[in-house]
Design a protein around this motif. Structure first.
Motif, PDB file in Angstrom:
ATOM      1  N   PRO A  97       6.657  44.303  41.193  1.00 17.19           N
ATOM      2  CA  PRO A  97       6.170  44.269  39.818  1.00 17.19           C
ATOM      3  C   PRO A  97       6.955  45.201  38.913  1.00 17.19           C
ATOM      4  CG  PRO A  97       4.728  45.581  41.191  1.00 17.19           C
ATOM      5  CD  PRO A  97       5.691  44.902  42.114  1.00 17.19           C
ATOM      6  N   TYR A  98       6.941  44.853  37.621  1.00 18.21           N
ATOM      7  CA  TYR A  98       7.596  45.667  36.595  1.00 18.21           C
ATOM      8  C   TYR A  98       9.099  45.759  36.815  1.00 18.21           C
ATOM      9  CZ  TYR A  98       2.693  46.777  36.717  1.00 18.21           C
ATOM     10  OH  TYR A  98       1.341  46.662  36.796  1.00 18.21           O
ATOM     11  N   THR A  99       9.656  44.755  37.521  1.00 16.04           N
ATOM     12  CA  THR A  99      11.104  44.709  37.732  1.00 16.04           C
ATOM     13  C   THR A  99      11.762  44.053  36.529  1.00 16.04           C
ATOM     14  OG1 THR A  99      10.844  44.534  40.115  1.00 16.04           O
ATOM     15  CG2 THR A  99      12.953  43.828  39.219  1.00 16.04           C
ATOM     16  N   ASN A 100      12.873  44.617  36.075  1.00  9.15           N
ATOM     17  CA  ASN A 100      13.645  43.984  35.010  1.00  9.15           C
ATOM     18  C   ASN A 100      14.416  42.817  35.623  1.00  9.15           C
ATOM     19  OD1 ASN A 100      15.275  43.208  32.923  1.00  9.15           O
ATOM     20  ND2 ASN A 100      16.163  45.226  32.559  1.00  9.15           N
ATOM     21  N   ILE A 101      13.973  41.595  35.349  1.00  9.65           N
ATOM     22  CA  ILE A 101      14.556  40.425  36.003  1.00  9.65           C
ATOM     23  C   ILE A 101      16.025  40.281  35.665  1.00  9.65           C
ATOM     24  CG2 ILE A 101      14.283  37.960  36.397  1.00  9.65           C
ATOM     25  CD1 ILE A 101      11.935  39.752  37.195  1.00  9.65           C
ATOM     26  N   GLN A 102      16.450  40.739  34.491  1.00 12.80           N
ATOM     27  CA  GLN A 102      17.843  40.581  34.088  1.00 12.80           C
ATOM     28  C   GLN A 102      18.792  41.390  34.968  1.00 12.80           C
ATOM     29  OE1 GLN A 102      18.032  41.513  29.922  1.00 12.80           O
ATOM     30  NE2 GLN A 102      17.673  39.386  29.358  1.00 12.80           N
ATOM     31  N   GLN A 110      32.243  40.939  42.377  1.00 14.09           N
ATOM     32  CA  GLN A 110      30.857  40.779  42.777  1.00 14.09           C
ATOM     33  C   GLN A 110      30.041  40.110  41.675  1.00 14.09           C
ATOM     34  OE1 GLN A 110      29.235  44.154  45.346  1.00 14.09           O
ATOM     35  NE2 GLN A 110      30.639  45.257  44.006  1.00 14.09           N
ATOM     36  N   TYR A 111      29.100  39.257  42.092  1.00 15.06           N
ATOM     37  CA  TYR A 111      28.121  38.650  41.202  1.00 15.06           C
ATOM     38  C   TYR A 111      28.746  37.778  40.101  1.00 15.06           C
ATOM     39  CZ  TYR A 111      26.011  42.614  43.508  1.00 15.06           C
ATOM     40  OH  TYR A 111      25.618  43.524  44.450  1.00 15.06           O
ATOM     41  N   ILE A 112      29.983  37.306  40.336  1.00  6.81           N
ATOM     42  CA  ILE A 112      30.663  36.497  39.325  1.00  6.81           C
ATOM     43  C   ILE A 112      30.065  35.101  39.221  1.00  6.81           C
ATOM     44  CG2 ILE A 112      32.836  37.746  39.546  1.00  6.81           C
ATOM     45  CD1 ILE A 112      33.849  35.496  41.336  1.00  6.81           C
ATOM     46  N   GLY A 113      29.194  34.744  40.168  1.00  6.04           N
ATOM     47  CA  GLY A 113      28.573  33.424  40.146  1.00  6.04           C
ATOM     48  C   GLY A 113      27.701  33.188  38.942  1.00  6.04           C
ATOM     49  N   LEU A 114      27.363  34.226  38.200  1.00  6.78           N
ATOM     50  CA  LEU A 114      26.601  34.037  36.973  1.00  6.78           C
ATOM     51  C   LEU A 114      27.358  33.130  36.017  1.00  6.78           C
ATOM     52  CD1 LEU A 114      24.076  34.847  35.349  1.00  6.78           C
ATOM     53  CD2 LEU A 114      25.403  36.752  34.413  1.00  6.78           C
ATOM     54  N   ASP A 115      28.690  33.212  36.012  1.00  9.73           N
ATOM     55  CA  ASP A 115      29.522  32.350  35.175  1.00  9.73           C
ATOM     56  C   ASP A 115      30.121  31.200  35.996  1.00  9.73           C
ATOM     57  OD1 ASP A 115      29.101  34.090  33.004  1.00  9.73           O
ATOM     58  OD2 ASP A 115      30.776  35.353  33.630  1.00  9.73           O
ATOM     59  N   TYR A 116      30.750  31.549  37.108  1.00  9.94           N
ATOM     60  CA  TYR A 116      31.360  30.532  37.970  1.00  9.94           C
ATOM     61  C   TYR A 116      31.793  31.184  39.279  1.00  9.94           C
ATOM     62  CZ  TYR A 116      34.788  27.279  39.884  1.00  9.94           C
ATOM     63  OH  TYR A 116      35.493  26.446  40.713  1.00  9.94           O
ATOM     64  N   LYS A 119      30.323  41.852  27.576  1.00  2.79           N
ATOM     65  CA  LYS A 119      28.984  41.931  28.136  1.00  2.79           C
ATOM     66  C   LYS A 119      29.050  41.970  29.657  1.00  2.79           C
ATOM     67  CE  LYS A 119      26.444  39.683  24.372  1.00  2.79           C
ATOM     68  NZ  LYS A 119      25.459  38.624  24.040  1.00  2.79           N
ATOM     69  N   CYS A 120      28.222  42.834  30.231  1.00  2.55           N
ATOM     70  CA  CYS A 120      28.186  42.967  31.677  1.00  2.55           C
ATOM     71  C   CYS A 120      27.473  41.782  32.322  1.00  2.55           C
ATOM     72  CB  CYS A 120      27.486  44.269  32.057  1.00  2.55           C
ATOM     73  SG  CYS A 120      28.332  45.756  31.454  1.00  2.55           S
ATOM     74  N   LEU A 121      27.519  41.733  33.642  1.00  2.00           N
ATOM     75  CA  LEU A 121      26.981  40.595  34.379  1.00  2.00           C
ATOM     76  C   LEU A 121      25.466  40.594  34.501  1.00  2.00           C
ATOM     77  CD1 LEU A 121      29.704  40.290  37.140  1.00  2.00           C
ATOM     78  CD2 LEU A 121      29.159  38.589  35.409  1.00  2.00           C
ATOM     79  N   ASN A 122      24.790  41.530  33.863  1.00  6.43           N
ATOM     80  CA  ASN A 122      23.340  41.440  33.792  1.00  6.43           C
ATOM     81  C   ASN A 122      22.901  40.642  32.575  1.00  6.43           C
ATOM     82  OD1 ASN A 122      24.175  43.430  31.973  1.00  6.43           O
ATOM     83  ND2 ASN A 122      22.205  44.466  32.053  1.00  6.43           N
ATOM     84  N   GLU A 123      23.886  40.115  31.822  1.00  2.96           N
ATOM     85  CA  GLU A 123      23.601  39.288  30.655  1.00  2.96           C
ATOM     86  C   GLU A 123      24.363  37.977  30.756  1.00  2.96           C
ATOM     87  OE1 GLU A 123      23.222  41.332  26.663  1.00  2.96           O
ATOM     88  OE2 GLU A 123      24.537  42.749  27.683  1.00  2.96           O
ATOM     89  N   THR A 124      23.686  36.884  30.434  1.00  8.66           N
ATOM     90  CA  THR A 124      24.380  35.609  30.364  1.00  8.66           C
ATOM     91  C   THR A 124      25.087  35.505  29.023  1.00  8.66           C
ATOM     92  OG1 THR A 124      22.394  34.541  29.486  1.00  8.66           O
ATOM     93  CG2 THR A 124      22.730  34.446  31.870  1.00  8.66           C
ATOM     94  N   ILE A 125      26.200  34.764  29.003  1.00  3.14           N
ATOM     95  CA  ILE A 125      26.949  34.544  27.770  1.00  3.14           C
ATOM     96  C   ILE A 125      27.024  33.047  27.527  1.00  3.14           C
ATOM     97  CG2 ILE A 125      29.141  34.836  26.568  1.00  3.14           C
ATOM     98  CD1 ILE A 125      29.740  37.230  28.300  1.00  3.14           C
ATOM     99  N   SER A 126      26.590  32.607  26.367  1.00  2.00           N
ATOM    100  CA  SER A 126      26.679  31.202  25.999  1.00  2.00           C
ATOM    101  C   SER A 126      27.318  31.106  24.621  1.00  2.00           C
ATOM    102  CB  SER A 126      25.294  30.542  25.999  1.00  2.00           C
ATOM    103  OG  SER A 126      24.421  31.211  25.098  1.00  2.00           O
ATOM    104  N   PRO A 150      34.971  27.348  22.497  1.00  2.00           N
ATOM    105  CA  PRO A 150      34.952  28.614  21.765  1.00  2.00           C
ATOM    106  C   PRO A 150      36.346  29.217  21.637  1.00  2.00           C
ATOM    107  CG  PRO A 150      34.180  28.946  24.000  1.00  2.00           C
ATOM    108  CD  PRO A 150      34.362  27.473  23.838  1.00  2.00           C
ATOM    109  N   THR A 151      36.621  29.815  20.500  1.00  2.00           N
ATOM    110  CA  THR A 151      37.896  30.508  20.299  1.00  2.00           C
ATOM    111  C   THR A 151      37.682  31.997  20.058  1.00  2.00           C
ATOM    112  OG1 THR A 151      37.876  30.035  17.923  1.00  2.00           O
ATOM    113  CG2 THR A 151      38.990  28.446  19.351  1.00  2.00           C
ATOM    114  N   TYR A 152      36.446  32.402  19.923  1.00  2.00           N
ATOM    115  CA  TYR A 152      36.108  33.825  19.835  1.00  2.00           C
ATOM    116  C   TYR A 152      34.643  33.972  20.200  1.00  2.00           C
ATOM    117  CZ  TYR A 152      33.935  32.859  15.271  1.00  2.00           C
ATOM    118  OH  TYR A 152      33.144  32.359  14.262  1.00  2.00           O
ATOM    119  N   GLY A 153      34.255  35.178  20.541  1.00  2.00           N
ATOM    120  CA  GLY A 153      32.883  35.435  20.947  1.00  2.00           C
ATOM    121  C   GLY A 153      32.834  36.485  22.038  1.00  2.00           C
ATOM    122  N   ALA A 154      31.655  36.668  22.614  1.00  2.00           N
ATOM    123  CA  ALA A 154      31.470  37.662  23.675  1.00  2.00           C
ATOM    124  C   ALA A 154      32.217  37.234  24.932  1.00  2.00           C
ATOM    125  CB  ALA A 154      29.988  37.836  23.971  1.00  2.00           C
ATOM    126  N   PHE A 155      32.570  38.202  25.767  1.00  2.00           N
ATOM    127  CA  PHE A 155      33.339  37.924  26.971  1.00  2.00           C
ATOM    128  C   PHE A 155      33.048  38.992  28.016  1.00  2.00           C
ATOM    129  CE2 PHE A 155      35.936  39.911  23.638  1.00  2.00           C
ATOM    130  CZ  PHE A 155      36.180  41.152  24.203  1.00  2.00           C
TER     131      PHE A 155
END
Length: 297
Positions: A65-70, A91-97, A141-148, A154-159
Motif C-alpha cells: 500500500p501507498y506505493t508510488n506506482i510510477q 535497464q527498464y528500456i521496455g517502457l519505450d521499446y 524525462k526519466c524512465l519512471n515517466e511515459t513520454i507520448s 514528432p520533430t521536437y518534444g520530451a526525450f
C-alpha cells in the motif's frame, strides 16, 4: 454486509491463496479503524491495510500500500532505486521499446500490402518546418515517466536522457531518436514496407554526408511518403528520393538542435539496444564539413 465480505474473502482465499483482512463494519458509519486498535490478524491485507502505520511484514497483493506506482518497473513490478528510475540506456528500456521482446517485432516488420508503398515519381516531397516558441525548453524525462507525442512524426518534444549511439537500428523509438535530434543529428525514417531501393539510396546519402545520424524503421510514415528525414523542428517526407532536396535538407538542418555541442556521444552511458551498424566518421566526430563530397556536383 458482513456476510458478503466473508464470502468475498473466502473466494479470494480459494482462488489466490490470499487471506483478506477482516473488516470491522458498523451500521451507518465509515469510520476507519482507530490507531490504538489491536487485533490478532496474521494474514495478508487486501488491497491495503486501513492504516499507513500497520506492522504487517508479509507479502502484499498486488503491491504494498501507498506505493508510488510510477516508480515500479513495468516488466518486473519491482521497486526501483533513484538511479535506476532515471536512465542508464540498458535497464527498464521496455517502457519505450525492448528489442528482445518478440511482441514488439511488428514495429519493424512489413505487415501491410507493399504495393501501396511503391515510389511515385509524380508525388512531390513534403517539407515542413515547425514553429518552436523561443521560450520552449527541451526536457529529458526519466524512465519512471511515459513520454507520448500529439503527432505521429514528432520533430521536437520530451526525450530520454541517454542518447543512442549513431548508426542504424532494427528499431529505435522516438523517445530515443529525439534525444539525437536535440543534439543536432539527422534521423532517417522509413516504413518497413517502403521500397528497398529507395531506402538504400537515402541511407547511402545520409551516411556519406553526416556522422551524427540515426536510421530506423517507423510505422508513423504513410504509404504516400514512406521515407523521411527528420531534424529538430523539421521534416522531409518523400515517395521518391530527390538527392538535391536531401542534401539541402541535411546541410541546413544538421547540428541545429538546442542541445548541440561539438562534444557528442562522449558520455560513458550510451543506448545501443537494437543497433545494427554503427555510424562511421566522415570528416571527424564534430562533422566539421557536412556533405562535403557533394560540393561542386
Amino acid at each position: 454486509m458482513i456476510k458478503i465480505v466473508k464470502l468475498l474473502c473466502y473466494l479470494l482465499f480459494l482462488t489466490t491463496e490470499i487471506h483478506c483482512k477482516r473488516f470491522i463494519v458498523k451500521r451507518k458509519t465509515t469510520t476507519a479503524i482507530p490507531k490504538n486498535a489491536t487485533e490478532s490478524w496474521t494474514g495478508n491485507w487486501f488491497p491495503h491495510p486501513p492504516l499507513p502505520n500497520d506492522s504487517w511484514k508479509g507479502k502484499w497483493f498486488p503491491y504494498a500500500p501507498y506505493t508510488n506506482i510510477q516508480t515500479l518497473d513495468v516488466t518486473h513490478k519491482k521497486q526501483l532505486s533513484a538511479s535506476e528510475i532515471c536512465d542508464d540506456g540498458k535497464q527498464y528500456i521496455g517502457l519505450d521499446y525492448d528489442p528482445n521482446d518478440v511482441r514488439k517485432s511488428f514495429e519493424h516488420l512489413c505487415l501491410a500490402n507493399r504495393s501501396l508503398f511503391e515510389p511515385n515519381m509524380n508525388r512531390e516531397a513534403l517539407r515542413k518546418e515547425y514553429f518552436i516558441p523561443p521560450a520552449y525548453v527541451a526536457h529529458s524525462k526519466c524512465l519512471n515517466e511515459t513520454i507520448s507525442y500529439d503527432t505521429p512524426l514528432p520533430t521536437y518534444g520530451a526525450f530520454r536522457p541517454i542518447p543512442p549511439k549513431y548508426g542504424s537500428y532494427i528499431f529505435l523509438p522516438a523517445q530515443r531518436w529525439l534525444t539525437s535530434l536535440s543534439q543536432g543529428a539527422v534521423v532517417m525514417l522509413y516504413h518497413p514496407c517502403a521500397n528497398n531501393g529507395q531506402v538504400k539510396v537515402l541511407q547511402n546519402t545520409l551516411r556519406s554526408c553526416l556522422y551524427r545520424h540515426i536510421i530506423t524503421p517507423s510505422l508513423a510514415l504513410s504509404p504516400k511518403r514512406p521515407i523521411a528525414l527528420v531534424a529538430w523542428g523539421k521534416s522531409l517526407e518523400m515517395s521518391v528520393v530527390d538527392d538535391k532536396l536531401v542534401v539541402d535538407f541535411i546541410k541546413q538542418s544538421a547540428k541545429q538542435g538546442p542541445n548541440f555541442s561539438s562534444k557528442q556521444q562522449n558520455n560513458t552511458k550510451i543506448y545501443e539496444a537494437g543497433l545494427l551498424q554503427e555510424a562511421h566518421l566522415i570528416t571527424d566526430e564534430n562533422d566539421i564539413e557536412v556533405c562535403g563530397y557533394k560540393e561542386g556536383m
